[in-house]
Design a protein around this motif. Structure first.
Motif, PDB file in Angstrom:
ATOM      1  N   ARG A  80     -14.608 -31.297 -42.543  1.00  0.00           N
ATOM      2  CA  ARG A  80     -15.132 -32.164 -43.493  1.00  0.00           C
ATOM      3  C   ARG A  80     -16.131 -31.340 -44.393  1.00  0.00           C
ATOM      4  O   ARG A  80     -16.212 -31.642 -45.734  1.00  0.00           O
ATOM      5  N   ARG A  81     -16.817 -30.423 -43.867  1.00  0.00           N
ATOM      6  CA  ARG A  81     -17.879 -29.623 -44.647  1.00  0.00           C
ATOM      7  C   ARG A  81     -17.322 -28.163 -45.399  1.00  0.00           C
ATOM      8  O   ARG A  81     -17.847 -27.701 -46.215  1.00  0.00           O
ATOM      9  N   GLY A  82     -16.083 -27.509 -44.714  1.00  0.00           N
ATOM     10  CA  GLY A  82     -15.378 -26.523 -45.033  1.00  0.00           C
ATOM     11  C   GLY A  82     -16.209 -25.506 -44.615  1.00  0.00           C
ATOM     12  O   GLY A  82     -15.984 -24.249 -45.154  1.00  0.00           O
ATOM     13  N   ARG A  83     -16.825 -25.580 -43.454  1.00  0.00           N
ATOM     14  CA  ARG A  83     -17.714 -24.227 -42.803  1.00  0.00           C
ATOM     15  C   ARG A  83     -17.881 -24.414 -41.449  1.00  0.00           C
ATOM     16  O   ARG A  83     -17.483 -25.506 -41.028  1.00  0.00           O
ATOM     17  N   SER A  84     -18.194 -23.389 -40.729  1.00  0.00           N
ATOM     18  CA  SER A  84     -18.491 -23.430 -39.183  1.00  0.00           C
ATOM     19  C   SER A  84     -19.270 -24.504 -39.009  1.00  0.00           C
ATOM     20  O   SER A  84     -20.369 -24.627 -39.688  1.00  0.00           O
ATOM     21  N   HIS A  85     -19.177 -25.009 -37.640  1.00  0.00           N
ATOM     22  CA  HIS A  85     -20.094 -26.056 -37.210  1.00  0.00           C
ATOM     23  C   HIS A  85     -20.289 -25.852 -35.650  1.00  0.00           C
ATOM     24  O   HIS A  85     -19.353 -25.939 -35.100  1.00  0.00           O
ATOM     25  N   PHE A  86     -21.413 -25.609 -35.297  1.00  0.00           N
ATOM     26  CA  PHE A  86     -21.833 -24.993 -34.028  1.00  0.00           C
ATOM     27  C   PHE A  86     -22.556 -26.214 -33.337  1.00  0.00           C
ATOM     28  O   PHE A  86     -23.376 -26.911 -33.884  1.00  0.00           O
ATOM     29  N   THR A  87     -22.258 -26.898 -32.270  1.00  0.00           N
ATOM     30  CA  THR A  87     -23.205 -27.867 -31.554  1.00  0.00           C
ATOM     31  C   THR A  87     -23.367 -27.643 -30.010  1.00  0.00           C
ATOM     32  O   THR A  87     -22.610 -27.152 -29.506  1.00  0.00           O
ATOM     33  N   VAL A  88     -24.481 -28.320 -29.518  1.00  0.00           N
ATOM     34  CA  VAL A  88     -24.827 -28.184 -28.316  1.00  0.00           C
ATOM     35  C   VAL A  88     -25.209 -29.429 -27.834  1.00  0.00           C
ATOM     36  O   VAL A  88     -25.763 -30.251 -28.452  1.00  0.00           O
ATOM     37  N   ALA A  89     -24.313 -29.855 -26.479  1.00  0.00           N
ATOM     38  CA  ALA A  89     -24.161 -31.478 -26.381  1.00  0.00           C
ATOM     39  C   ALA A  89     -25.819 -31.844 -26.046  1.00  0.00           C
ATOM     40  O   ALA A  89     -25.884 -32.964 -26.442  1.00  0.00           O
ATOM     41  N   ASP A  90     -26.758 -31.264 -25.494  1.00  0.00           N
ATOM     42  CA  ASP A  90     -27.967 -32.061 -25.127  1.00  0.00           C
ATOM     43  C   ASP A  90     -28.936 -31.660 -26.179  1.00  0.00           C
ATOM     44  O   ASP A  90     -30.175 -31.850 -26.044  1.00  0.00           O
ATOM     45  N   ALA A  91     -28.481 -31.226 -27.586  1.00  0.00           N
ATOM     46  CA  ALA A  91     -29.349 -31.015 -28.525  1.00  0.00           C
ATOM     47  C   ALA A  91     -29.136 -31.788 -29.694  1.00  0.00           C
ATOM     48  O   ALA A  91     -28.064 -32.633 -29.690  1.00  0.00           O
TER      49      ALA A  91
END
Length: 745
Positions: free
Chosen positions: A481-492
């Motif tokens: 959707r953003r056209g860029r990398s997306h990093f996520t941490v589950a408990d954050a």
């Protein structure tokens, strides 16, 4: 007996004299009326419709003459003469009536007596008002002259040629000239040479009516040679017709103010350009002013700190004590110096060397302080910065070694992907190439479907049963959707992609090629700190190479399609037609089967181009190509033969099937609704020629020639029909048109 108009009167004198007297009276009246009208016209010569009165006078004279002739005919019958007089009177009457009717609007528009009286009263009222206005104008003019002569500032009336027309006493005092001396010069003669053209643009705007007045500062030359600075305000006086008459100039001597401004500018220049930060405060520590160097040092704009306490630059627990120490020593010794730790606007800390001295008022009492601050933060931070640089350098060396290993793997992956021949082959090797770059992680490569509604995994590695979905919508992934990398941490706290199902770290990297998202590289780890910043950059590089390789493979496939497709209709081109027909004829010859050829031509295609333009013709061909692709079998081959001619190859089809297919296409095309620029084009009709291999030719070229001949006959027979080519054994030229009724039978 007397005769008149064919009638006989009995010899009765009373009756005869009655007619004579009546006609005489009428004639006399008719002759008197024109005399009155002529007198009226001569008295009122500017009457707008006096020609009507002249015409009426002529007509009345003719009528009176008619009555005189009637008396004459009692004794001398002159019927023709009487008839001519009567005809002249009749024509004059009709002409007068017609002209009066045409002039009726003009007559009605003529003011009545009441309207003329009202207009006269209004004129008298205006004359009275004008008299009062002239009296008020005289008084206003007298007041203006008094204000002009005794004004505290210089005032002058200047001609359009720049010559002084009238000047007051104040202006003479400002310039040092007497009134007569000043009136003998022009504005340009006493203006400083550098300011000759300074107000030229304003003068043009005034003359053009764009502005009402202007105010500028300029220099004049005093009679004794020195420069006089003035504030000049100029406006233009026009006459009642809008023509310019002269200028009104108001001139105020500002020489003293200019000198003060010059001194202040010099002091301000020194204040603003000194390299050290200068702060002026009152005795209570309230900031009154500071320079640009202070803005740069403390990161506060001047407008942000004026009126605030100096304590905003210090830590709260030190502010009050430090300010009091500086003030006490300043009052006792007249100077304070030392190092101060300060806090910038962004919260960072610094160190400066500061010298503070008091400022005294006109009574010799200290009224403010001025502090000069030199930033020594960099000097204090040099050692710490060097130590930190050494630590960073050690980490960079280790990271560089890891980066070299990853670059080698990336290079190997690029070489293998470039060697792949198809997209499917690339999908199979991607998992084997990517997994060594990201140990202890699972993931996959996802491709966006052609409909742009689904994202589907084409290859995966690691534990694919947990962690993420293999099919989902592009809206579920923030990276796409953003056209860029997306990093996520589950408990954050953060934006979580809904296609990720398990805990841990997850990284989604869009695969972009030529500004378009082809898909996504997804990495997932149950352990934390596996997807570091370096790994995220590596993932971006991997995604870029995979996207480039897949885009190249897709491009090769697209180029292969473009080499055999017509760009307008998306049907196969003639090159592919010849190769396919040769292949199908050889196969049919081996298997003892037939091949059908349907040649199609759009009727009156030139009319579409001439009537609606060539773009409309292209739309017709495009819609026809789309129609054929939807209404043929998968085994059939639809081609663009040339121009508006299309050709269908029907492998393993008999003559009846080909005829039926051709007739259905012809009928269905009639119901196509084709629009160009929201305008519906005319109905499309087709002329169709049908030929069969081997019935109408032993080679592909011969069958096409037979179908083309049948098409020619269909157009010659009236168009909008299907014609079947003759068999090889039939008489030459006997081609049979086929209609829908024959097919039904």
């Amino acid at each position: 007996m007397y005769q008149q108009y064919g009638h006989c009167y009995q010899c009765q004198p009373e009756l005869v004299w009655l007619n004579i007297l009546s006609d005489s009276a009428i004639a006399l009246a008719y002759y008197l009326i024109p005399i009155v009208l002529v007198y009226f016209i001569r008295k009122w010569q500017d009457f707008p419709l006096n020609w009507i009165f002249r015409l009426i006078a002529v007509w009345i004279v003719a009528a009176g003459t008619f009555h005189i002739v009637e008396i004459w005919t009692l004794w001398h019958p002159v019927s023709w003469f009487l008839g001519m007089i009567k005809a002249i009177t009749a024509f004059g009457s009709l002409g007068t009536a017609v002209l009066m009717m045409r002039s009726l609007p003009q007559v009605l528009s003529t003011p009545s007596l009441i309207e003329l009286k009202k207009a006269n009263q209004k004129l008298e009222l205006e004359i009275t008002e004008r008299h009062f206005t002239e009296e008020a104008l005289r008084e206003s003019k007298e007041r203006f002259h008094n204000a002009f002569d005794y004004a505290a500032i210089g005032m002058a009336l200047v001609g359009l040629d720049g010559k002084w027309l009238q000047v007051n006493r104040s202006l003479c005092e400002i310039m040092g000239y007497s009134e007569q001396e000043l009136l003998s010069t022009t504005c340009q003669e006493i203006t400083h040479p550098d300011d000759q053209d300074i107000d030229l643009n304003y003068i043009l705007q005034l003359l053009n009516g764009e502005i009402r007045c202007y105010h500028i500062e300029k220099r004049y030359i005093h009679k004794f040679g020195h420069i006089v600075w003035v504030l000049l305000s100029t406006s233009l006086v026009r006459n009642v017709h809008g023509q310019p008459l002269y200028w009104i100039a108001q001139i105020q001597d500002i020489t003293e103010r200019k000198e003060v401004e010059k001194t202040l500018r010099q002091q301000a220049c020194i204040f603003e350009n000194i390299s050290d930060g200068v702060i002026v405060t009152d005795l209570f520590g309230q900031i009154l002013d500071w320079n640009k160097a202070a803005e740069k040092m403390f990161c506060y704009a001047k407008a942000e700190v004026l009126g605030k306490k100096l304590g905003i630059l210090h830590k709260p627990q030190q502010s009050g004590v430090l300010t009091q120490q500086i003030l006490d020593e300043l009052l006792s010794t007249g100077r304070w110096s030392g190092e101060i730790n300060f806090i910038r606007k962004d919260g960072t800390e610094g160190v400066c060397e500061t010298v503070v001295v008091p400022l005294y008022n006109e009574h010799g009492q200290p009224s403010a302080t001025i502090g000069v601050n030199r930033n020594i933060t960099e000097r204090k931070q040099v050692e710490a910065a060097l130590q930190q640089a050494n630590q960073q350098l050690t980490g960079w060396v280790q990271e560089l070694e890891q980066r070299n290993r990853e670059i080698a793997l990336l290079s190997e992956m690029s070489d293998i992907l470039q060697a792949c021949l198809t997209v499917e082959e690339a999908y199979k090797v991607i998992a084997q190439l990517v997994q060594p770059l990201f140990p202890n992680t699972s993931g996959g490569v996802f491709i966006i479907s052609a409909s742009k509604h689904l994202v589907e995994a084409v290859t995966t590695w690691g534990d694919v049963n947990v962690g993420f979905k293999t099919v989902f919508s592009p809206k579920q992934c923030w990276a796409l959707r953003r056209g860029r990398s997306h990093f996520t941490v589950a408990d954050a706290h953060g934006l979580q992609c809904s296609h990720i199902e398990e805990t841990g770290e997850a990284l989604c990297v869009p695969m972009m090629a030529q500004g378009e998202a082809l898909g996504m590289l997804h990495l997932h780890s149950q352990e934390k700190e596996q997807l570091t910043i370096a790994k995220q950059r590596l993932a971006s590089a991997v995604a870029e190479r995979i996207a480039l390789a897949l885009a190249n493979l897709r491009l090769n496939e697209a180029l292969q399609q473009q080499s055999i497709r017509d760009p307008l209709t998306s049907l196969f081109n003639r090159r592919y037609l010849e190769e396919s027909l040769e292949r199908e004829v050889s196969r049919a010859e081996r298997n003892q089967q037939s091949v059908g050829i349907i040649m199609i031509d759009v009727d009156h295609f030139k009319r579409f181009n001439d009537t609606y333009g060539h773009e409309a013709g292209d739309i017709v061909l495009r819609e026809l190509g789309m129609f054929l692709r939807k209404h043929i079998r998968k085994a059939d081959i639809a081609c663009r033969y040339g121009g508006e001619e299309l050709l269908l190859i029907l492998p393993e089809a008999g003559l009846e099937v080909c005829q039926d297919r051709a007739e259905r296409i012809r009928q269905c095309v009639k119901h196509l609704d084709v629009y160009h620029q929201r305008q519906k084009l005319g109905n499309i009709t087709l002329s169709v020629g049908v030929a069969m291999f081997p019935d109408h030719g032993s080679t592909g070229a011969a069958v096409i020639e037979a179908a083309d001949a049948a098409l020619y006959l269909a157009k010659k027979a009236g168009r909008d029909r299907v014609v079947v080519a003759q068999s090889l054994g039939e008489t030459n030229g006997l081609l049979t048109p086929v209609t829908a009724s024959q097919l039904t039978e």
